[in-house]
Design a protein around this motif. Structure first.
Motif, PDB file in Angstrom:
ATOM      1  N   LYS A   1      98.482  -3.497 -56.241  1.00  0.00           N
ATOM      2  CA  LYS A   1      97.356  -2.615 -56.558  1.00  0.00           C
ATOM      3  C   LYS A   1      96.084  -3.058 -55.857  1.00  0.00           C
ATOM      4  O   LYS A   1      95.231  -2.246 -55.545  1.00  0.00           O
ATOM      5  CB  LYS A   1      97.074  -2.618 -58.065  1.00  0.00           C
ATOM      6  N   ARG A   2      95.951  -4.346 -55.656  1.00  0.00           N
ATOM      7  CA  ARG A   2      94.694  -4.910 -55.145  1.00  0.00           C
ATOM      8  C   ARG A   2      94.634  -5.042 -53.629  1.00  0.00           C
ATOM      9  O   ARG A   2      93.616  -5.450 -53.103  1.00  0.00           O
ATOM     10  CB  ARG A   2      94.490  -6.289 -55.777  1.00  0.00           C
ATOM     11  N   ILE A   3      95.699  -4.737 -52.927  1.00  0.00           N
ATOM     12  CA  ILE A   3      95.717  -4.903 -51.473  1.00  0.00           C
ATOM     13  C   ILE A   3      95.011  -3.722 -50.828  1.00  0.00           C
ATOM     14  O   ILE A   3      95.433  -2.573 -50.985  1.00  0.00           O
ATOM     15  CB  ILE A   3      97.159  -5.027 -50.943  1.00  0.00           C
TER      16      ILE A   3
ATOM     17  N   ARG B   1     101.884  -3.754 -64.718  1.00  0.00           N
ATOM     18  CA  ARG B   1     100.986  -4.854 -65.096  1.00  0.00           C
ATOM     19  C   ARG B   1     101.557  -6.229 -64.762  1.00  0.00           C
ATOM     20  O   ARG B   1     100.939  -7.239 -65.055  1.00  0.00           O
ATOM     21  CB  ARG B   1     100.699  -4.754 -66.588  1.00  0.00           C
ATOM     22  N   MET B   2     102.733  -6.266 -64.171  1.00  0.00           N
ATOM     23  CA  MET B   2     103.396  -7.540 -63.900  1.00  0.00           C
ATOM     24  C   MET B   2     103.405  -7.846 -62.399  1.00  0.00           C
ATOM     25  O   MET B   2     103.285  -6.948 -61.568  1.00  0.00           O
ATOM     26  CB  MET B   2     104.828  -7.511 -64.440  1.00  0.00           C
ATOM     27  N   PHE B   3     103.570  -9.128 -62.078  1.00  0.00           N
ATOM     28  CA  PHE B   3     103.719  -9.578 -60.702  1.00  0.00           C
ATOM     29  C   PHE B   3     105.048  -9.052 -60.175  1.00  0.00           C
ATOM     30  O   PHE B   3     106.018  -9.042 -60.902  1.00  0.00           O
ATOM     31  CB  PHE B   3     103.703 -11.112 -60.666  1.00  0.00           C
ATOM     32  N   PRO B   4     105.163  -8.592 -58.995  1.00  0.00           N
ATOM     33  CA  PRO B   4     104.257  -8.508 -57.860  1.00  0.00           C
ATOM     34  C   PRO B   4     103.473  -7.208 -57.801  1.00  0.00           C
ATOM     35  O   PRO B   4     102.628  -7.019 -56.943  1.00  0.00           O
ATOM     36  CB  PRO B   4     105.197  -8.596 -56.664  1.00  0.00           C
ATOM     37  N   PHE B   5     103.763  -6.271 -58.726  1.00  0.00           N
ATOM     38  CA  PHE B   5     103.118  -4.961 -58.673  1.00  0.00           C
ATOM     39  C   PHE B   5     101.633  -5.035 -58.950  1.00  0.00           C
ATOM     40  O   PHE B   5     100.863  -4.266 -58.384  1.00  0.00           O
ATOM     41  CB  PHE B   5     103.827  -4.008 -59.629  1.00  0.00           C
TER      42      PHE B   5
END
Length: 183
Positions: free
Chosen positions: A147-149, A139-143
């Motif tokens: 997920k959205r790429i 749930r944290m940046f950059p992960f």
């Protein structure tokens, strides 16, 4: 009877107690170097295979024992909450044996170049259990961005999210007719 919130987790508590019991006598004498539970290649070759598990409970000083207890409590506790007490115990033994075997393999290579200490402590096992702590990083940046790429397949850390992802993927595949054309 429901488990109380403030009660310690069973496997974690046993691990900390075993560490205290295995390290305490050596700490009181002031010598852990000759500890019977430490992982030594010569001892394992002599048939003392129990050392492939017991070394995780051995610490050489009070500071490392205290740090080990904190790491066990935090990381192993999180792991036990995610997989359950029985799986935690099973994986602790498996991780201890695999890490011990890796240590023995690497020790054979490195010992020719420099002196290698005996393996002691729970740290390698605790870090093996970070698959459960790392799942919170989803749930944290950059992960969260990964997920959205589009075009990338992102595999979530938690088993519940993986199952949900697989079931939604299967549902999407079921909606498409066999000829590949949408109706």
């Amino acid at each position: 009877m429901a488990a109380g919130r403030g009660r310690p987790l069973a496997a974690v508590a046993v691990t900390v107690l075993l560490s205290l019991g295995a390290s305490g006598p050596g700490l009181l004498r002031g010598s852990v170097a000759a500890h019977p539970g430490a992982l030594r290649p010569a001892a394992v070759r002599a048939g003392e295979v129990h050392r492939l598990v017991t070394y995780v409970f051995v610490y050489e000083d009070l500071i490392s024992l205290t740090c080990g207890a904190v790491v066990i409590w935090y990381f192993a506790g999180s792991f036990e909450k995610n997989v359950g007490t029985v799986k935690h115990c099973f994986f602790t033994i498996v991780f201890a044996i695999l890490t011990g075997l890796l240590y023995l393999l690497l020790e054979a290579v490195v010992s020719r170049v420099s002196e290698v200490e005996d393996a002691k402590g729970f740290m390698p096992i605790a870090f093996a259990t970070l698959e459960s702590v790392a799942s919170k990083l989803d749930r944290m940046f950059p992960f969260s961005v990964l997920k959205r790429i589009p075009g990338l397949k992102y595999i979530p850390g938690s088993s519940a999210e993986r199952r949900a992802s697989e079931s939604s993927k299967k549902k999407t595949e079921d909606d498409v007719p066999e000829d590949g054309k949408q109706s």
